[in-house]
Design an enzyme around this catalytic site. Structure first.
Site, short mmCIF file in Angstrom:
data_model
loop_
_atom_site.label_atom_id
_atom_site.label_comp_id
_atom_site.label_asym_id
_atom_site.label_seq_id
_atom_site.Cartn_x
_atom_site.Cartn_y
_atom_site.Cartn_z
N GLU A 161 0.96 -1.35 -0.08
CA GLU A 161 -0.03 -0.04 0.02
C GLU A 161 0.94 1.33 0.06
O GLU A 161 1.94 1.23 0.77
CB GLU A 161 -0.94 -0.03 1.23
CG GLU A 161 -1.77 1.48 1.38
CD GLU A 161 -2.61 1.18 2.55
OE1 GLU A 161 -3.06 0.22 2.99
OE2 GLU A 161 -2.75 2.44 3.14
N GLU A 171 -2.23 11.31 3.93
CA GLU A 171 -3.15 11.18 4.86
C GLU A 171 -3.16 11.98 6.01
O GLU A 171 -2.32 12.63 6.24
CB GLU A 171 -3.11 9.70 5.64
CG GLU A 171 -3.37 8.36 4.78
CD GLU A 171 -3.33 7.15 5.50
OE1 GLU A 171 -4.38 6.63 5.95
OE2 GLU A 171 -1.99 6.80 5.93
#
Length: 509
Positions: free
Chosen positions: A388, A393
């Site tokens: 990933e 974020e």
């Protein structure tokens, strides 16, 4: 017609040495930066537009071109001015001597074309003179007469190798080509396709940048037909970056210094080529050829509170050039929020490249917006074995920090070995920033705007540490609550949270 034919014949004697001169000048350093100073480089030094001083400043900056506007007075003098009036006087109804009485703001008199070209040729081996022939306010015939006089003067002064002609009057453009087939001519009005331009023997399209946003297919069409691409008048970084990413030949601007800085940091300058993008220029649902949806509300492995909907404009909508991903407080299937999780589809997965997203984030206690990537084929097994990549974020209880991370079998938060780093950013909810990764077979570098802040290298120890040799696709979403986003609770007054996305661009080398 006989007179025109004689003039065209006479020009052939002038054009023969011009071709050689043009080649010589090109070899000796015509600027290739693509910057065209609109009415000269006037703004930074507060010079008059279309003044000889602004022209000289454009040359000093080594712009690829300096644009200026030509009109004809009542006594047939060719002068430099943009508007049809000067100091309240209609130029085509007023003699030059009367117009000249009022100086420009820096003390220069209103320049003639002869004076302007002479100044533009002096000690100038870098900057093309981009000569705009203004349409006549009186008649098409007068515009044709102006064109003849302009071409004669350009050749008489030996300026032809340095001049590019532009006009909003299509007949003027074609007239220039009739009189001087070797001339470089670009059309301004934005109503002709590149194929029409090629058919009529012109060289380029120089349109307002919004025309290309409405007709993005004209960009590859122009390149296929060897039609020069120029855009005007481009004065902010976002528009400049889009044109640079699409490899425009020239950009006309009032901000040549800003454009020079954008060129330096643009991915194209580092050898990247744009292969996929969405500029979000069509209102309504996101483009179904580029985006699909992850749907549901099962907590998504993180105890999140949202239900992701499919093709619902209350959660994902394109409006005024931006994609809005909207998390709303409303109950759906035992979830207390709805939101959207968009995934790229079709050709929207890549192995290696530069992936960049310009976004403005929601920041409130409990929000968890993300720009990230997952593997398409899961070759090495389920999460986290196949990897990933978290490009960006943010969690609302840490409003001044964005994070870049990777997850692999050996490195992930479940076993407390995740590779991650934060970047201080105190205006992520107020300003669009570019969140990007540059990913190759050796490492992944993370950026906010032009600032690198985290790098993850391939150790060469196999997929457990480096599963990033497969294709990954992009995900955009706004999660609510969850193990990380809700770690410090939720803002119970929050009704909705919106992530705005200006563009998504993917480059490869």
């Amino acid at each position: 017609m006989k007179k025109i034919g004689l003039f065209a014949t006479a020009l052939q004697f002038l054009i023969t040495p011009v071709t050689f001169a043009m080649k010589t000048i090109h070899e000796n350093g015509l600027a290739k930066n693509g910057i065209v100073a609109h009415r000269g480089a006037f703004k930074t030094n507060k010079l008059p537009e279309n003044s000889i001083a602004s022209l000289k400043n454009a040359i000093a900056l080594k712009c690829a071109g300096s644009e200026f506007d030509v009109q004809m007075t009542a006594d047939d003098s060719l002068i430099i001015n943009h508007d049809p009036k000067y100091n309240g006087l209609t130029i085509e109804k007023t003699a030059y001597a009367e117009l000249k009485k009022t100086p420009l703001s820096n003390g220069e008199h209103l320049p003639t074309l002869q004076e302007y070209l002479s100044a533009g040729l002096k000690n100038n081996w870098s900057t093309r003179l981009v000569l705009e022939i203004k349409p006549s306010v009186f008649s098409k015939e007068r515009a044709q007469q102006v064109t003849e006089k302009v071409i004669k003067m350009v050749h008489r002064l030996g300026a032809a190798p340095m001049v590019v002609y532009i006009s909003f009057d299509y007949d003027v453009c074609k007239k220039v080509k009739t009189l001087d087939p070797k001339a470089q001519v670009q059309y301004l009005n934005g109503d002709k396709s590149p194929e029409e331009i090629k058919r009529d023997g012109l060289d380029g399209i120089d349109y307002h940048f919004s025309v290309f946003q409405k007709h993005p297919d004209w960009i590859p069409q122009a390149k296929h037909n060897n039609i020069v691409l120029n855009a005007w008048t481009v004065n902010n970084a976002a528009e400049m970056d889009w044109l640079l990413a699409n490899r425009f030949d020239f950009i006309t601007t009032n901000e040549p210094e800003l454009l020079a800085e954008r060129i330096k940091i643009n991915p194209v300058a580092k050898g990247w080529k744009l292969i996929w993008s969405d500029e979000f220029n069509t209102n309504g649902l996101p483009d179904t050829t580029k985006w699909g949806y992850d749907v549901g509300g099962n907590g998504w492995g993180n105890n999140e509170l949202e239900y992701y909907t499919k093709a619902d404009t209350s959660n994902a909508v394109v409006r005024d050039g931006k994609l809005l991903i909207i998390a709303k407080k409303e109950n759906k299937e035992h979830n207390t929020f709805t939101s959207a999780r968009l995934v790229t589809k079709g050709k929207g997965d890549w192995r290696y490249g530069r992936i960049e997203v310009s976004a403005k984030l929601p920041i409130a206690k409990g929000t968890w917006p993300a720009i990230w990537m997952l593997p398409t084929d899961w070759k090495y097994g389920g999460w986290p074995a196949s990897g990933e990549i978290d490009i960006m974020e943010n969690v609302g209880f840490m409003p001044d920090t964005v994070f870049g991370s990777v997850h692999t079998k050996s490195f992930n938060h479940v076993i407390h070995t995740q590779k991650t780093k934060g970047f201080y950013l105190n205006d992520a909810d107020k300003t669009f920033h570019v969140y990007a990764v540059e990913w190759n077979k050796d490492r992944i570098d993370f950026f906010v705007d032009a600032h690198p802040y985290f790098s993850f290298s391939n150790t060469g120890k196999g997929f457990a540490e480096w599963p990033f040799d497969q294709k990954f696709h992009l995900i955009l979403n706004v999660a609510m609550g969850g193990n990380w986003g809700g770690m410090r609770g939720m803002d119970e007054t929050l009704k909705q949270a919106v992530m705005e996305v200006d563009y998504v661009r993917v480059f490869q080398q």
